[in-house]
Enzyme design. Structure first.
Site, PDB file in Angstrom:
ATOM      1  N   ASN A  51      90.777 118.461 -12.180  1.00 21.60           N
ATOM      2  CA  ASN A  51      89.401 118.968 -12.108  1.00 21.60           C
ATOM      3  C   ASN A  51      89.236 120.141 -11.152  1.00 21.60           C
ATOM      4  OD1 ASN A  51      89.998 116.844 -10.225  1.00 21.60           O
ATOM      5  ND2 ASN A  51      87.835 116.729  -9.691  1.00 21.60           N
ATOM      6  N   GLY A  62      93.680 111.439  -8.134  1.00 11.90           N
ATOM      7  CA  GLY A  62      93.382 111.142  -9.535  1.00 11.90           C
ATOM      8  C   GLY A  62      92.576 109.864  -9.678  1.00 11.90           C
ATOM      9  N   SER A  63      92.747 109.217 -10.805  1.00 11.19           N
ATOM     10  CA  SER A  63      91.951 108.038 -11.143  1.00 11.19           C
ATOM     11  C   SER A  63      92.452 106.789 -10.431  1.00 11.19           C
ATOM     12  CB  SER A  63      91.975 107.800 -12.654  1.00 11.19           C
ATOM     13  OG  SER A  63      93.275 107.419 -13.068  1.00 11.19           O
ATOM     14  N   GLU A 116      94.020 109.651  -3.120  1.00 10.66           N
ATOM     15  CA  GLU A 116      92.667 110.219  -3.167  1.00 10.66           C
ATOM     16  C   GLU A 116      92.106 109.917  -4.551  1.00 10.66           C
ATOM     17  OE1 GLU A 116      91.109 111.355  -0.664  1.00 10.66           O
ATOM     18  OE2 GLU A 116      92.776 111.503   0.751  1.00 10.66           O
ATOM     19  N   CYS A 167      85.086 114.644  -8.012  1.00 13.45           N
ATOM     20  CA  CYS A 167      85.257 113.262  -7.565  1.00 13.45           C
ATOM     21  C   CYS A 167      84.187 112.835  -6.578  1.00 13.45           C
ATOM     22  CB  CYS A 167      86.643 113.059  -6.967  1.00 13.45           C
ATOM     23  SG  CYS A 167      86.997 114.117  -5.549  1.00 13.45           S
ATOM     24  N   GLU A 226      83.147 105.382 -13.344  1.00 12.78           N
ATOM     25  CA  GLU A 226      82.802 106.726 -12.873  1.00 12.78           C
ATOM     26  C   GLU A 226      82.583 107.649 -14.076  1.00 12.78           C
ATOM     27  OE1 GLU A 226      84.556 110.181  -9.849  1.00 12.78           O
ATOM     28  OE2 GLU A 226      85.827 108.477 -10.435  1.00 12.78           O
TER      29      GLU A 226
END
Length: 455
Positions: A115, A188-189, A210, A244, A332
């Protein structure tokens, strides 16, 4: 030896030369990286525009400028961060000196996110280099042009035994995770973060994760509603919501809900997201477009809701009359959809938020000090802001990171240096004196004196 093993082995060999432990070496590499970024800004802008129509304006302000800041801060402060630090010596060990020596962990693997592909890949690399590590960078494969751009700049200008980009998808990432690194840094996720964590555990590799989560924005009845809306709409629809730390959903007091919705709609219109050229980015790929469209409940659309699957554009969309049981509240969102939930009792809404996984960010808009303290003290989250959104990430004096499901560890500024360092504690004793109390044979007299000294 396969390709990934060879890449890691060569970096381990280079690290063992101790070249990266020299502060001047680290500074030189960071300055070189800054020069490459500055000389190739247009190239980097073109690559990211091809991936998801991110403009030069947004690429500079949300990615490249942050990298320049990180490099300049590291170059200025590496010498200070790297110095051994004297600490007090306890009574039992006197006379002696005690100090802590920061040392690099070794070969680091950094797995970037799509992103903000430059910032979320290169910023951790800057921290790793500043701390004296070698770096293998695996950018996300989704924005393929930015991945290729980073590979070209870094692989053509740095010694691969020190700093190398490895491109690819799941197979390449899996192969890398099977190697024995000294540090893994992943952005990431949550689901992929768990896979990374499990892979690292096999070799007891320290990790920084993160991740993300559903970050709430709480709007109380006594906030400055006009500036609240302006800051919130900007933070939510920046990068088309693919951030995020974007406000994932809003809980707004019943008494100001209607006014909030009116102002939010007006702010979206005045921002001209879809009118001005290069003022809004695409959704990263078709799969995410389909996922986001499925979250738009047509019966709850207050404004927006339209989309174009060919151009991968989804209008800034506000959903109203949303409940915590709706589909849009399950995971999310990571897109330009803003659910609005009405509340009356702040304590009750805080309790509801606390039932959910700990978010990466939380935002509270209020003029009431008691409300502010209640939110900050009772809700656990990575970081956030009072009367603002997103901008806390720009202050490198504060560590940036999650807690619980939203992540492990922090970085930015000295926190990034620490994330890639081991702090080695040293007791340095002279030899001209040696009390006999701890040595054999053990006696009652010795124990008596030890109890007096230790307590």
């Amino acid at each position: 030896m396969d390709k990934m093993q060879e890449i890691v082995a060569l970096q381990k060999k280079f690290f063992q030369t101790n070249a990266t432990k020299e502060v001047n070496f680290r500074i030189a590499q960071l300055k070189k990286l800054e020069s490459l970024l500055r000389e190739n800004e247009d190239f980097l802008h073109e690559a990211i525009y091809k991936d998801f129509k991110k403009s030069a304006f947004e690429n500079y302000t949300t990615e490249i400028s942050l990298l320049y800041h990180d490099i300049k801060e590291a170059v200025k402060k590496i010498s200070k961060w790297s110095k051994k630090k004297r600490v007090r010596t306890n009574l039992v060990n006197l006379p002696a000196k005690s100090y802590i020596i920061p040392e690099p962990l070794g070969v680091s693997l950094i797995i970037g996110a799509w992103n903000y592909p430059y910032q979320l890949s290169i910023a951790p690399a800057i921290a790793a280099i500043a701390a004296g590590n070698t770096v293998i960078l695996k950018p996300s494969e989704l924005p393929i042009n930015t991945s290729k751009a980073m590979a070209k700049l870094i692989n053509e200008n740095f010694d691969p035994n020190f700093f190398r980009v490895v491109e690819g998808g799941v197979p390449e990432t899996t192969a890398l995770l099977n190697q024995d690194f000294d540090k893994i840094f992943f952005t990431g996720s949550v689901s992929v973060g768990k896979i990374v964590y499990q892979a690292a555990a096999k070799n007891l590799i320290p990790v920084t994760l993160e991740l993300g989560g559903k970050s709430p924005a709480i709007i109380t009845e006594n906030c400055d509603l006009k500036i609240t809306v302006k800051r919130l709409i900007w933070g939510k629809f920046l990068n088309a919501g693919q951030t995020c730390i974007a406000p994932d959903y809003v809980v707004v007091h019943k008494s100001v809900k209607n006014k909030f919705l009116e102002l939010a709609k007006k702010e979206i219109e005045e921002s001209k997201f879809l009118v001005e050229e290069d003022n809004y980015v695409q959704i990263i790929n078709d799969a995410n477009v389909a996922r986001l469209i499925a979250l738009i409940d047509a019966d709850k659309v207050y404004t927006g809701g339209k989309y174009n699957t060919d151009t991968r554009i989804i209008e800034p969309t506000i959903l109203t009359d949303v409940t915590f049981e709706d589909n849009v509240m399950k995971d999310e969102i990571f897109g330009p959809i803003l659910p609005v939930i009405e509340y009356e009792d702040l304590d009750a809404i805080i309790a509801k938020i606390k039932e959910m996984p700990k978010p990466l960010s939380c935002y509270v808009f209020t003029k009431d000090k008691e409300y502010k303290q209640k939110v900050l003290n009772q809700i656990s989250f990575g970081g956030g802001a009072v009367n603002d959104t997103v901008m806390h990430i720009s202050n490198s004096n504060m560590g940036f990171g999650g807690v619980g499901d939203s992540g492990i560890g922090a970085y930015h500024g000295e926190y990034g240096f620490k994330a890639f360092s081991h702090y080695k504690g040293i007791l340095d004793k002279p030899t001209w004196i040696e009390p006999n109390l701890k040595y054999y044979p053990h006696t009652k007299s010795k124990l008596k004196w030890i109890k007096r000294l230790i307590g």
